[in-house]
Design a protein around this motif. Structure first.
Motif, PDB file in Angstrom:
ATOM      1  N   TYR B  33       8.319   2.481  -3.575  1.00  0.00           N
ATOM      2  CA  TYR B  33       7.419   3.227  -2.705  1.00  0.00           C
ATOM      3  C   TYR B  33       6.461   2.271  -2.009  1.00  0.00           C
ATOM      4  CZ  TYR B  33       8.767   6.780  -6.162  1.00  0.00           C
ATOM      5  OH  TYR B  33       9.479   7.608  -6.999  1.00  0.00           O
ATOM      6  N   PHE B  90      -0.118  -0.683  -1.107  1.00  0.00           N
ATOM      7  CA  PHE B  90       0.427  -0.880  -2.441  1.00  0.00           C
ATOM      8  C   PHE B  90       1.918  -0.565  -2.441  1.00  0.00           C
ATOM      9  CE2 PHE B  90      -3.211  -1.707  -5.053  1.00  0.00           C
ATOM     10  CZ  PHE B  90      -4.273  -1.121  -4.389  1.00  0.00           C
ATOM     11  N   SER B  94       9.534   2.658  -9.815  1.00  0.00           N
ATOM     12  CA  SER B  94       9.635   3.590 -10.935  1.00  0.00           C
ATOM     13  C   SER B  94      11.080   3.708 -11.388  1.00  0.00           C
ATOM     14  CB  SER B  94       9.119   4.963 -10.500  1.00  0.00           C
ATOM     15  OG  SER B  94       9.409   5.945 -11.472  1.00  0.00           O
ATOM     16  N   LEU B 102       5.801   3.823 -14.096  1.00  0.00           N
ATOM     17  CA  LEU B 102       5.355   3.694 -12.711  1.00  0.00           C
ATOM     18  C   LEU B 102       4.516   2.429 -12.630  1.00  0.00           C
ATOM     19  CD1 LEU B 102       4.996   4.821  -9.836  1.00  0.00           C
ATOM     20  CD2 LEU B 102       3.103   6.210 -10.698  1.00  0.00           C
ATOM     21  N   PHE B 104       2.713  -0.639 -10.199  1.00  0.00           N
ATOM     22  CA  PHE B 104       2.198  -0.986  -8.873  1.00  0.00           C
ATOM     23  C   PHE B 104       2.083  -2.490  -8.709  1.00  0.00           C
ATOM     24  CE2 PHE B 104       0.757   2.956  -6.899  1.00  0.00           C
ATOM     25  CZ  PHE B 104       0.865   3.840  -7.964  1.00  0.00           C
ATOM     26  N   GLY B 105       2.217  -2.932  -7.482  1.00  0.00           N
ATOM     27  CA  GLY B 105       1.862  -4.290  -7.124  1.00  0.00           C
ATOM     28  C   GLY B 105       0.353  -4.429  -7.036  1.00  0.00           C
ATOM     29  N   ALA B 106      -0.126  -5.654  -6.816  1.00  0.00           N
ATOM     30  CA  ALA B 106      -1.558  -5.934  -6.823  1.00  0.00           C
ATOM     31  C   ALA B 106      -2.260  -5.501  -5.540  1.00  0.00           C
ATOM     32  CB  ALA B 106      -1.793  -7.431  -7.064  1.00  0.00           C
TER      33      ALA B 106
END
Lengths: 108, 113
Positions: B33, B90, B94, B102, B104-106
């Motif tokens: 995403y 972001f 997932s 789930l 996330f990137g930074a």
């Protein structure tokens, strides 16, 4: 009305207090995630819930599927817990639905 | 495991310039995403992908494009940058249907002047 509502939007607590953040949703879900975002920082997943309760350290997350409600509790809060806490639901489609977050500030 | 890696972390663009935000994950997640986060707002979905070769629009796709040639990579292309694209971006991945992790990137902070 948003499909995912969080309350409160902002919360200030004294160090050591017990904190509760609430998430209500209006759609059927297969899972709910609690996320944490520190100021200027990335987003970290704290919990994934599909039923019941999970605990990790001082954090506890619960979900009531019938009532479409979840809570995130922080026991013995600490200034390092200051962050934005975000509730995200997985409605079983390909896309998550996010709340707008609860901004928590814990004072020493 | 590196998780989800996004580059660059910061970028300033001039109006009309183009750029690509890179996103790579090493967890073999099928779902990826791209979100943007504006001050005081929740995450808004730009594009998503359910596997290599399959992408679809989210809520706010205008001005962006994506591709997914491999499971690992999901770059976001900004064409003809506009000030309205100033935001924090972001990338997330997932394994829905599995453990439902789930990640996330930074984040990438983009400013368009």
């Amino acid at each position: 009305k948003n499909e995912v509502e969080q309350s409160p939007q902002n919360l200030t607590a004294q160090e050591g207090e017990f904190i509760t953040i609430n998430c209500s949703y209006s759609v059927g879900i297969s899972a709910l995630h609690w996320l944490q975002q520190h100021p200027g920082g990335g987003i970290v997943s704290l919990f994934m819930l599909s039923s019941g309760k999970k605990k990790h350290g001082r954090l506890i997350a619960t979900i009531n599927i019938q009532e479409k409600h979840s809570s995130l509790h922080i026991t013995a809060s600490h200034p390092r817990d200051s962050a934005v806490y975000i509730c995200a639901v997985d409605p079983g489609t390909y896309k998550y639905i996010f709340g707008t977050g609860t901004r928590l500030k814990v004072l020493a | 495991n590196a998780g989800v890696t996004q580059t660059p972390k910061f970028r300033i663009l001039k109006i009309g310039q183009s750029m690509t935000l890179q996103c790579t994950q090493d967890m073999n997640h099928n779902y990826m995403y791209w979100y943007r986060q504006d001050p005081g707002m929740g995450l808004k979905l730009i594009y998503y992908s359910v596997g290599a070769g399959i992408t679809d629009k989210g809520e706010v796709p205008n001005g962006y494009n994506v591709s997914r040639s491999t499971t690992e990579d999901f770059p976001l292309r900004l064409e003809l940058a506009a000030p309205s694209q100033t935001s924090v971006y972001f990338c997330a991945s997932s394994d829905r249907g599995g453990a439902n992790v789930l990640t996330f990137g930074a984040g990438s902070r983009l400013t368009v002047l």
